[in-house]
Design an enzyme around this catalytic site. Structure first.
Site, short mmCIF file in Angstrom:
data_model
loop_
_atom_site.label_atom_id
_atom_site.label_comp_id
_atom_site.label_asym_id
_atom_site.label_seq_id
_atom_site.Cartn_x
_atom_site.Cartn_y
_atom_site.Cartn_z
N ASP A 118 -13.01 17.20 19.95
CA ASP A 118 -12.53 16.48 18.77
C ASP A 118 -13.49 15.31 18.52
O ASP A 118 -13.16 14.17 18.78
CB ASP A 118 -11.11 16.00 19.00
CG ASP A 118 -10.48 15.35 17.77
OD1 ASP A 118 -11.13 15.33 16.71
OD2 ASP A 118 -9.34 14.85 17.88
N GLN A 157 -3.54 9.90 15.94
CA GLN A 157 -3.51 10.48 14.61
C GLN A 157 -2.59 9.66 13.71
O GLN A 157 -1.44 9.38 14.06
CB GLN A 157 -3.04 11.93 14.67
CG GLN A 157 -4.01 12.86 15.36
CD GLN A 157 -5.27 13.10 14.53
OE1 GLN A 157 -5.32 12.82 13.34
NE2 GLN A 157 -6.30 13.63 15.18
N CYS A 204 -13.03 16.23 11.58
CA CYS A 204 -12.54 15.41 10.48
C CYS A 204 -13.55 15.30 9.34
O CYS A 204 -13.29 14.60 8.36
CB CYS A 204 -12.15 14.02 10.97
SG CYS A 204 -13.48 13.10 11.77
N CYS A 259 0.87 -1.18 0.00
CA CYS A 259 0.00 0.00 0.00
C CYS A 259 0.90 1.22 0.00
O CYS A 259 1.56 1.51 1.01
CB CYS A 259 -0.91 0.00 1.22
SG CYS A 259 -1.94 1.50 1.36
#
Length: 450
Positions: free
Chosen positions: A372, A266, A399, A174
């Protein structure tokens, strides 16, 4: 673009399905979700692997009738200036669905994301704002993803699913995966009996492998309030660590954090530090202030805020995941004036935390709120409770731009304003973008959209 184009509200069924048809179309604007908008015979087509301004041959991949269908650009008749050769061999029509923008230059990707953020703010919050999406590093957009959850195909091979499909595209590597993840040895093996294999790496290069196995489906009663007596099912996965250390370790501004192997952190190597710097710069915490950190995870923002308010202040975080709360306890052990409580973020838990933060002689219980939330956003109830605590500032890390825009609208309706907005390209090659919004009391800011 048409502000209603991506609402995906089917209308009357078409007489004939376009599934498998190839249509030459002129591509219009980018839409939220990694596709562009085109139109044919009065219908909207959401086209992947395309760019605004291009003329393409689009093959319809999904048509459920109504006002729209989905397609892949399988032939480019007129290319846009930002089109490049995709660096990943799997990022193609019918291939891996993990990346949306492999065919776009990095500056072009960020420009598209800026358009999406601005359009969501205009459509959902009624604000016109100029948006710039900032890179987190000067890299080529590859080799950054430190956690990948690979699907397992019918023969036990690892891969990633095609777009909007359960079909697993086998991978040997990937390209956006970090070292130890994108080139994981597990990709060369077979994993029969697993549903997924998760691979993650920390700052030291330590790699963990987590096996996810499907257990018998859990039955749940239908929604009786709507008269639905059917039983619905949902897959349940069990998780087992196969290899790696008992905890992953990350360093932010010289501070060490330990995280449970399956815990959230993260995924971009620069994201935690950049977001922490942005939150602190926006909130300007002062010694002695009281801070509420919602969806606190393992204490990333909690620790930074605690350092800023010093031992004369207090920071309380709320987090629903037990392992994350345990991790936060270790990460905050040297800051006894800060703690993360295990609680779902709700109006009730926010009110209780505000009472806890209010001490003798304090003019208010909460000076700063940092949140968040998950991709779905905070929502009206949570934001209402946050604003009821009367902080001087709310710093919202988001996000999903659509969820952020809806929540900004809630805040504006309650007399708050969007004072600042920063956007970051934390997920190169995908349509995802991270935003940090600063909300202050005092009415709407920006130009109302027409």
């Amino acid at each position: 673009m048409n502000q209603r184009a991506d609402r995906e509200q089917p209308q009357a069924a078409t007489a004939e399905s376009w599934l498998g048809h190839r249509l030459e179309v002129r591509v219009e604007a980018i839409a939220h979700g990694g596709h562009c908008v085109a139109r044919h015979e009065g219908r909207v087509i959401f086209v992947r692997h395309a760019l605004p301004g291009e003329t393409v041959v689009a093959e319809v991949t999904e048509d459920r009738g109504g006002s729209f269908c989905r397609a892949d650009a399988v032939e480019i008749r007129t290319a846009a200036p930002d089109r490049v050769r995709q660096p990943c061999p799997y990022a193609r029509p019918g291939g891996c669905g993990g990346c949306d923008f492999q065919h776009v230059s990095l500056p072009g990707q960020r420009a598209l994301k800026a358009v999406v953020v601005a359009e969501q703010l205009s459509r959902l919050a009624g604000l016109r704002r100029a948006v710039t999406v900032q890179p987190l590093d000067d890299g080529d957009g590859l080799g950054w993803r430190r956690r990948v959850r690979f699907a397992v195909g019918p023969g036990g091979e690892l891969g990633l699913r095609a777009h909007r499909s359960h079909h697993v595209v086998p991978l040997t590597h990937c390209p956006i995966g970090a070292a130890g993840v994108g080139d994981a040895g597990a990709l060369q093996a077979e994993w029969p009996g697993l549903a997924e294999l998760e691979v993650a790496v920390d700052d030291r290069g330590e790699v963990v492998e987590l096996a996810h196995r499907q257990r018998p489906a859990r039955h749940r009663q239908g929604d009786r309030r709507r008269g639905d007596r059917r039983r619905a099912t949902r897959p349940v996965l069990s998780t087992e660590q196969l290899s790696g250390p008992p905890a992953l370790r990350y360093s932010v501004a010289g501070r060490l954090f330990t995280v449970h192997p399956a815990g959230f952190w993260q995924t971009h190597p620069r994201a935690a530090e950049v977001f922490t710097e942005t939150v602190l710069r926006a909130a300007e915490p002062r010694p002695g202030e009281r801070v509420l950190d919602l969806y606190a995870g393992s204490g990333l923002f909690t620790a930074a805020l605690a350092a800023a308010v010093t031992a004369t202040g207090r920071v309380v975080g709320l987090e629903s995941e037990a392992d994350a709360v345990t991790d936060a306890g270790h990460n905050l052990a040297d800051q006894p004036w800060a703690a993360v409580r295990r609680a779902a973020v709700s109006a009730e838990s926010i009110a209780a935390a505000a009472v806890e933060l209010a001490g003798p002689g304090q003019p208010r219980g909460v000076s700063i709120v940092v949140l968040d939330p998950p991709r779905s956003g905070a929502g009206r109830e949570v934001l209402g409770a946050v604003m009821a605590a009367e902080p001087r500032i709310i710093v919202y890390v988001a996000c999903d731009p659509a969820a952020l825009a809806r929540d900004v609208r809630f805040a504006m309706d309650a007399g708050w304003r969007l004072d600042e907005l920063s956007a970051f390209d934390a997920f190169p090659m995908t349509h995802h973008v991270e935003c940090v919004a600063v909300l202050r009391p005092g009415g709407p800011a920006g130009t109302p959209a027409g």
